[in-house]
Design a protein around this motif. Structure first.
Motif, mmCIF file in Angstrom:
data_model
loop_
_atom_site.group_PDB
_atom_site.id
_atom_site.type_symbol
_atom_site.label_atom_id
_atom_site.label_comp_id
_atom_site.label_asym_id
_atom_site.label_seq_id
_atom_site.Cartn_x
_atom_site.Cartn_y
_atom_site.Cartn_z
ATOM 1 N N ILE A 65 -54.774 -27.609 -10.494
ATOM 2 C CA ILE A 65 -53.717 -28.372 -11.324
ATOM 3 C C ILE A 65 -54.000 -28.458 -12.710
ATOM 4 C CG2 ILE A 65 -52.890 -30.829 -11.312
ATOM 5 C CD1 ILE A 65 -52.295 -29.434 -8.834
ATOM 6 N N LEU A 66 -53.090 -28.258 -13.569
ATOM 7 C CA LEU A 66 -53.460 -28.600 -14.982
ATOM 8 C C LEU A 66 -52.453 -29.811 -15.121
ATOM 9 C CD1 LEU A 66 -51.966 -25.197 -16.790
ATOM 10 C CD2 LEU A 66 -54.337 -25.920 -16.459
ATOM 11 N N ALA A 67 -53.177 -30.951 -15.678
ATOM 12 C CA ALA A 67 -52.735 -32.172 -16.091
ATOM 13 C C ALA A 67 -52.843 -32.184 -17.829
ATOM 14 C CB ALA A 67 -53.687 -33.140 -15.723
ATOM 15 N N VAL A 68 -51.647 -32.603 -18.198
ATOM 16 C CA VAL A 68 -51.382 -32.571 -19.611
ATOM 17 C C VAL A 68 -50.571 -33.904 -19.951
ATOM 18 C CG1 VAL A 68 -50.288 -30.950 -21.617
ATOM 19 C CG2 VAL A 68 -50.778 -30.171 -19.198
ATOM 20 N N ASP A 69 -51.038 -34.325 -21.128
ATOM 21 C CA ASP A 69 -50.385 -35.649 -21.685
ATOM 22 C C ASP A 69 -49.167 -34.761 -22.455
ATOM 23 O OD1 ASP A 69 -51.933 -37.628 -20.500
ATOM 24 O OD2 ASP A 69 -53.422 -37.363 -22.072
ATOM 25 N N ILE A 70 -47.920 -35.207 -22.237
ATOM 26 C CA ILE A 70 -46.974 -34.681 -22.976
ATOM 27 C C ILE A 70 -46.355 -35.609 -23.664
ATOM 28 C CG2 ILE A 70 -44.594 -33.410 -22.635
ATOM 29 C CD1 ILE A 70 -46.555 -31.578 -21.714
ATOM 30 N N PRO A 71 -45.867 -35.342 -25.120
ATOM 31 C CA PRO A 71 -45.107 -36.291 -25.666
ATOM 32 C C PRO A 71 -43.785 -36.382 -25.032
ATOM 33 C CG PRO A 71 -46.342 -34.576 -27.187
ATOM 34 C CD PRO A 71 -46.403 -34.056 -25.667
ATOM 35 N N LEU A 72 -43.177 -37.452 -25.401
ATOM 36 C CA LEU A 72 -41.810 -37.660 -24.535
ATOM 37 C C LEU A 72 -40.871 -36.872 -25.512
ATOM 38 C CD1 LEU A 72 -41.612 -41.682 -24.148
ATOM 39 C CD2 LEU A 72 -42.390 -39.596 -22.227
ATOM 40 N N SER A 73 -41.060 -36.783 -26.759
ATOM 41 C CA SER A 73 -40.100 -36.106 -27.673
ATOM 42 C C SER A 73 -40.020 -34.437 -27.320
ATOM 43 C CB SER A 73 -40.421 -36.160 -29.212
ATOM 44 O OG SER A 73 -41.721 -35.858 -29.337
ATOM 45 N N LYS A 74 -40.963 -34.210 -26.441
ATOM 46 C CA LYS A 74 -40.961 -32.650 -25.980
ATOM 47 C C LYS A 74 -40.211 -32.346 -24.700
ATOM 48 C CE LYS A 74 -43.768 -30.201 -29.068
ATOM 49 N NZ LYS A 74 -44.871 -29.392 -28.485
ATOM 50 N N HIS A 126 -46.040 -40.719 -24.602
ATOM 51 C CA HIS A 126 -46.615 -39.779 -23.793
ATOM 52 C C HIS A 126 -46.305 -39.975 -22.505
ATOM 53 C CE1 HIS A 126 -49.096 -38.983 -27.008
ATOM 54 N NE2 HIS A 126 -48.996 -37.832 -27.085
ATOM 55 N N VAL A 127 -46.307 -38.907 -21.666
ATOM 56 C CA VAL A 127 -46.190 -39.189 -20.199
ATOM 57 C C VAL A 127 -47.341 -37.960 -19.638
ATOM 58 C CG1 VAL A 127 -44.365 -37.454 -19.590
ATOM 59 C CG2 VAL A 127 -44.880 -38.976 -17.665
ATOM 60 N N THR A 128 -48.036 -38.339 -18.335
ATOM 61 C CA THR A 128 -48.993 -37.376 -17.840
ATOM 62 C C THR A 128 -48.027 -36.457 -16.666
ATOM 63 O OG1 THR A 128 -50.851 -38.792 -18.226
ATOM 64 C CG2 THR A 128 -51.068 -36.897 -16.814
ATOM 65 N N LEU A 129 -48.261 -35.104 -16.877
ATOM 66 C CA LEU A 129 -47.442 -34.397 -16.204
ATOM 67 C C LEU A 129 -48.272 -33.394 -15.438
ATOM 68 C CD1 LEU A 129 -43.830 -33.732 -18.024
ATOM 69 C CD2 LEU A 129 -44.428 -35.356 -16.162
ATOM 70 N N TYR A 130 -48.054 -32.561 -14.527
ATOM 71 C CA TYR A 130 -48.866 -31.764 -13.755
ATOM 72 C C TYR A 130 -48.055 -30.319 -13.677
ATOM 73 C CZ TYR A 130 -50.787 -36.244 -12.803
ATOM 74 O OH TYR A 130 -51.421 -37.422 -13.068
ATOM 75 N N ARG A 131 -48.900 -29.341 -13.536
ATOM 76 C CA ARG A 131 -48.519 -28.184 -13.203
ATOM 77 C C ARG A 131 -49.383 -27.351 -12.151
ATOM 78 N NH1 ARG A 131 -44.815 -24.542 -15.523
ATOM 79 N NH2 ARG A 131 -45.272 -22.303 -15.225
ATOM 80 N N GLY A 132 -48.920 -26.905 -10.916
ATOM 81 C CA GLY A 132 -49.946 -25.854 -10.001
ATOM 82 C C GLY A 132 -49.850 -24.674 -10.509
ATOM 83 N N VAL A 133 -51.201 -24.104 -10.677
ATOM 84 C CA VAL A 133 -51.536 -22.751 -11.098
ATOM 85 C C VAL A 133 -52.496 -22.230 -10.079
ATOM 86 C CG1 VAL A 133 -50.652 -23.161 -13.618
ATOM 87 C CG2 VAL A 133 -53.348 -23.155 -12.628
ATOM 88 N N ASN A 134 -52.452 -20.764 -9.870
ATOM 89 C CA ASN A 134 -53.526 -19.892 -9.141
ATOM 90 C C ASN A 134 -54.776 -19.692 -10.067
ATOM 91 O OD1 ASN A 134 -52.089 -20.094 -6.597
ATOM 92 N ND2 ASN A 134 -50.650 -18.624 -7.275
ATOM 93 N N ARG A 135 -54.568 -19.742 -11.333
ATOM 94 C CA ARG A 135 -55.660 -19.403 -12.142
ATOM 95 C C ARG A 135 -55.030 -19.763 -13.761
ATOM 96 N NH1 ARG A 135 -56.443 -12.957 -13.048
ATOM 97 N NH2 ARG A 135 -54.179 -12.308 -13.605
ATOM 98 N N VAL A 136 -55.988 -20.345 -14.287
ATOM 99 C CA VAL A 136 -55.664 -20.731 -15.578
ATOM 100 C C VAL A 136 -55.706 -19.538 -16.789
ATOM 101 C CG1 VAL A 136 -58.170 -21.175 -16.656
ATOM 102 C CG2 VAL A 136 -56.371 -22.466 -17.459
ATOM 103 N N ALA A 137 -56.099 -18.231 -16.367
ATOM 104 C CA ALA A 137 -56.044 -17.211 -16.813
ATOM 105 C C ALA A 137 -54.794 -16.686 -17.133
ATOM 106 C CB ALA A 137 -57.150 -15.993 -16.367
ATOM 107 N N ASP A 138 -53.869 -17.227 -16.268
ATOM 108 C CA ASP A 138 -52.442 -16.893 -16.466
ATOM 109 C C ASP A 138 -51.774 -17.484 -17.623
ATOM 110 O OD1 ASP A 138 -52.412 -15.264 -14.143
ATOM 111 O OD2 ASP A 138 -51.750 -17.004 -12.923
ATOM 112 N N HIS A 139 -52.416 -18.200 -18.446
ATOM 113 C CA HIS A 139 -51.981 -18.911 -19.885
ATOM 114 C C HIS A 139 -52.644 -18.373 -20.782
ATOM 115 C CE1 HIS A 139 -50.652 -21.798 -16.565
ATOM 116 N NE2 HIS A 139 -49.873 -22.339 -17.423
ATOM 117 N N GLU A 140 -52.117 -18.433 -21.802
ATOM 118 C CA GLU A 140 -52.806 -18.029 -23.141
ATOM 119 C C GLU A 140 -53.979 -19.051 -23.469
ATOM 120 O OE1 GLU A 140 -50.593 -15.746 -26.292
ATOM 121 O OE2 GLU A 140 -48.716 -16.233 -25.130
ATOM 122 N N ILE A 141 -55.058 -18.756 -23.361
ATOM 123 C CA ILE A 141 -56.113 -19.688 -23.672
ATOM 124 C C ILE A 141 -56.440 -19.305 -25.031
ATOM 125 C CG2 ILE A 141 -58.502 -20.420 -22.838
ATOM 126 C CD1 ILE A 141 -58.040 -19.194 -20.090
#
Length: 272
Positions: A231-240, A183-198
């Protein structure tokens, strides 16, 4: 947080794809936590010579080996060899480099549609957003996305096969540079999490969300702060990981950008 109840929705996946795991598996939370390699059908077998050359090359030369192989294989600098004449020759510029750069400028562009379509084809993950929600395959928004995808593919030299090699080369390089890592920890800046499908809400800023089928992240938290108040922090699989800044110098400039195949993921939301 009880994340086991959240799974990849049926309308977010295809029943078939072109890799070694079905979409319902590779798009799941279980895969995020316990990833395995994703192998595109026939790529390693058809391109043994490329990977032999990569194994023989010095680390600093592997990028050039890859570029040369793809350029010759797909006749990227000789459009007439592909049967293109006159104005058609301009379509030869619609190669993997142009598509990735186009994504970096605007992921809802024609180039973005082509890349999302490739993910849909190879991994079986349906796009969820392209300028607007794509929740209805019979709707106008999805028709617009498909039109842009077809326009982007028209008259190119097997563009999706070029992406197959880009992804496979990216996985080769990640394995060489980070042996044993998953895995690698990656980040994404967002203005609100509601913009994503929760799919599920937890405590302490923890969410389970459904990502679009292809997404931009950064490995720099500071850089992500420039793109939103949270900031969204996500552990992303390297295979993704399909592509990342520095894999092929000159393709992506700045922002420490990573292009990541989607699915269901656990994320942590925090303020900048």
């Amino acid at each position: 947080m009880e994340t086991h109840k959240a799974s990849l929705p049926r309308d977010a996946r295809l029943p078939i794809n072109r890799c070694n795991l079905p979409a319902v598996v590779l798009g799941s939370l279980t895969f995020q936590r316990y990833p395995t390699p994703l192998l595109l059908d026939g790529v390693a077998e058809l391109h043994r010579d490329l990977f032999r050359r990569l194994a023989d090359a010095a680390p600093g030369e592997r990028g050039n080996v890859f570029r040369d192989y793809v350029t010759v294989l797909f006749q990227l600098e000789w459009p007439e060899e592909m049967g293109l004449t006159g104005k058609q020759k301009g379509r030869a510029k619609a190669n993997y480099v142009r598509m990735i750069r186009g994504w970096s400028f605007d992921s809802d562009s024609r180039e973005g549609a082509v890349l999302k379509g490739w993910v849909e084809s190879r991994f079986g993950l349906m796009p969820r957003w392209h300028g607007q929600p794509l929740l209805d395959p019979a709707g106008e928004a999805y028709s617009r996305y498909m039109e842009m995808r077809c326009q982007g593919l028209y008259g190119t030299s097997a563009l999706e096969a070029q992406f197959d090699l880009v992804y496979t080369y990216c996985q080769y390089e990640l394995a060489q540079r980070h042996p044993g890592a998953s895995h690698v920890t990656l980040y994404r800046g967002v203005n609100r999490v509601a913009d994503h499908e929760i799919l599920q809400r937890g405590e302490g800023g923890h969410y389970t969300i459904l990502l679009n089928n292809l997404n931009s992240f950064t490995c720099s938290r500071e850089r992500a702060c420039e793109f939103g108040d949270y900031i969204l922090a996500v552990d992303i699989p390297l295979s993704k990981i399909f592509f990342y800044c520095g894999l092929l110098p000159g393709v992506l400039q700045g922002e420490d950008e990573f292009l990541v195949v989607g699915g269901v993921v656990d994320v942590t939301l925090s303020t900048t």
